[in-house]
Design a protein around this motif. Sequence first.
Motif, PDB file in Angstrom:
ATOM      1  N   ASP A 239       0.954  -1.113   0.065  1.00  0.00           N
ATOM      2  CA  ASP A 239      -0.016   0.110  -0.088  1.00  0.00           C
ATOM      3  C   ASP A 239       1.109   1.055   0.036  1.00  0.00           C
ATOM      4  OD1 ASP A 239      -1.919   1.844   0.371  1.00  0.00           O
ATOM      5  OD2 ASP A 239      -2.776   1.100   2.090  1.00  0.00           O
ATOM      6  N   ALA A 240       0.876   1.734  -1.053  1.00  0.00           N
ATOM      7  CA  ALA A 240       1.709   2.940  -1.290  1.00  0.00           C
ATOM      8  C   ALA A 240       1.278   4.251  -0.931  1.00  0.00           C
ATOM      9  CB  ALA A 240       2.352   3.264  -2.846  1.00  0.00           C
ATOM     10  N   GLY A 241      -0.156   4.077  -0.465  1.00  0.00           N
ATOM     11  CA  GLY A 241      -0.834   5.610  -0.115  1.00  0.00           C
ATOM     12  C   GLY A 241      -1.147   6.323  -1.226  1.00  0.00           C
ATOM     13  N   LYS A 242      -0.831   7.516  -1.238  1.00  0.00           N
ATOM     14  CA  LYS A 242      -1.043   8.413  -2.309  1.00  0.00           C
ATOM     15  C   LYS A 242       0.621   8.811  -2.658  1.00  0.00           C
ATOM     16  CE  LYS A 242      -5.377   9.824  -1.492  1.00  0.00           C
ATOM     17  NZ  LYS A 242      -6.513  11.051  -1.147  1.00  0.00           N
ATOM     18  N   ILE A 243       0.762   8.639  -4.027  1.00  0.00           N
ATOM     19  CA  ILE A 243       2.282   8.841  -4.456  1.00  0.00           C
ATOM     20  C   ILE A 243       1.795  10.327  -5.330  1.00  0.00           C
ATOM     21  CG2 ILE A 243       3.808   8.514  -6.311  1.00  0.00           C
ATOM     22  CD1 ILE A 243       2.943   5.503  -5.838  1.00  0.00           C
ATOM     23  N   LYS A 244       2.744  11.491  -4.835  1.00  0.00           N
ATOM     24  CA  LYS A 244       2.532  12.523  -5.348  1.00  0.00           C
ATOM     25  C   LYS A 244       3.449  12.648  -6.734  1.00  0.00           C
ATOM     26  CE  LYS A 244       2.487  17.199  -4.173  1.00  0.00           C
ATOM     27  NZ  LYS A 244       1.397  17.960  -4.311  1.00  0.00           N
ATOM     28  N   LEU A 245       2.745  13.189  -7.879  1.00  0.00           N
ATOM     29  CA  LEU A 245       3.446  13.193  -8.943  1.00  0.00           C
ATOM     30  C   LEU A 245       3.918  14.719  -9.205  1.00  0.00           C
ATOM     31  CD1 LEU A 245       0.710  11.529 -11.101  1.00  0.00           C
ATOM     32  CD2 LEU A 245       2.749  10.447 -10.239  1.00  0.00           C
ATOM     33  N   GLN A 246       5.159  14.770  -9.443  1.00  0.00           N
ATOM     34  CA  GLN A 246       6.021  15.952  -9.660  1.00  0.00           C
ATOM     35  C   GLN A 246       5.638  16.666 -11.136  1.00  0.00           C
ATOM     36  OE1 GLN A 246       7.576  17.114  -7.320  1.00  0.00           O
ATOM     37  NE2 GLN A 246       7.142  15.415  -5.933  1.00  0.00           N
ATOM     38  N   GLY A 247       5.638  17.900 -11.222  1.00  0.00           N
ATOM     39  CA  GLY A 247       5.125  18.352 -12.460  1.00  0.00           C
ATOM     40  C   GLY A 247       3.973  18.613 -12.742  1.00  0.00           C
ATOM     41  N   ILE A 248       2.854  18.262 -11.774  1.00  0.00           N
ATOM     42  CA  ILE A 248       1.522  18.542 -12.161  1.00  0.00           C
ATOM     43  C   ILE A 248       1.032  19.321 -10.995  1.00  0.00           C
ATOM     44  CG2 ILE A 248      -0.746  17.425 -12.383  1.00  0.00           C
ATOM     45  CD1 ILE A 248       0.553  15.029 -13.585  1.00  0.00           C
TER      46      ILE A 248
END
Length: 138
Positions: A51-60
């Motif tokens: 369970d990675a939880g919520k992965i924050k995407l860079q650049g968005i």
Amino acid sequence: MQGQLRLVQRIGYADNRALGYDAHVRGYDAYVVDGRHYGLARQSVSYRLFDAGKIKLQGISNSKINTLPLVIYLNTFTDAGYVLARTTIPENRLPNQLLGAAGVGLHFVTYYDRVLTVEYTRNGRGEGGFFFRTDFPI
């Protein structure tokens, strides 16, 4: 569990659909089995691997789409199906016999409960293979 029972004496060819359309035994994906009646049972057990939880995407910069939830489940399953057909044609080789399959898979769950499934399945004919799906086979 799922099934179909048709009680009419005469039935049109288009209504003679059983497994291989909307319902199927996993591992028999390449087969269509026509018949008047059918039964389908599916059983699976899942275990949460990651369970990675919520992965924050860079650049968005948009906060509604810049996080990617990701959970991975290990899944084992068995399916069984049976199609009852009074008459068959040579191309319809699988009615009137038990169709069984078992396998193991990974379910990747992400946005809005979208699921990507990767499975390895062996069917009762001794055939095996990898299958990719975008639904959750309950």
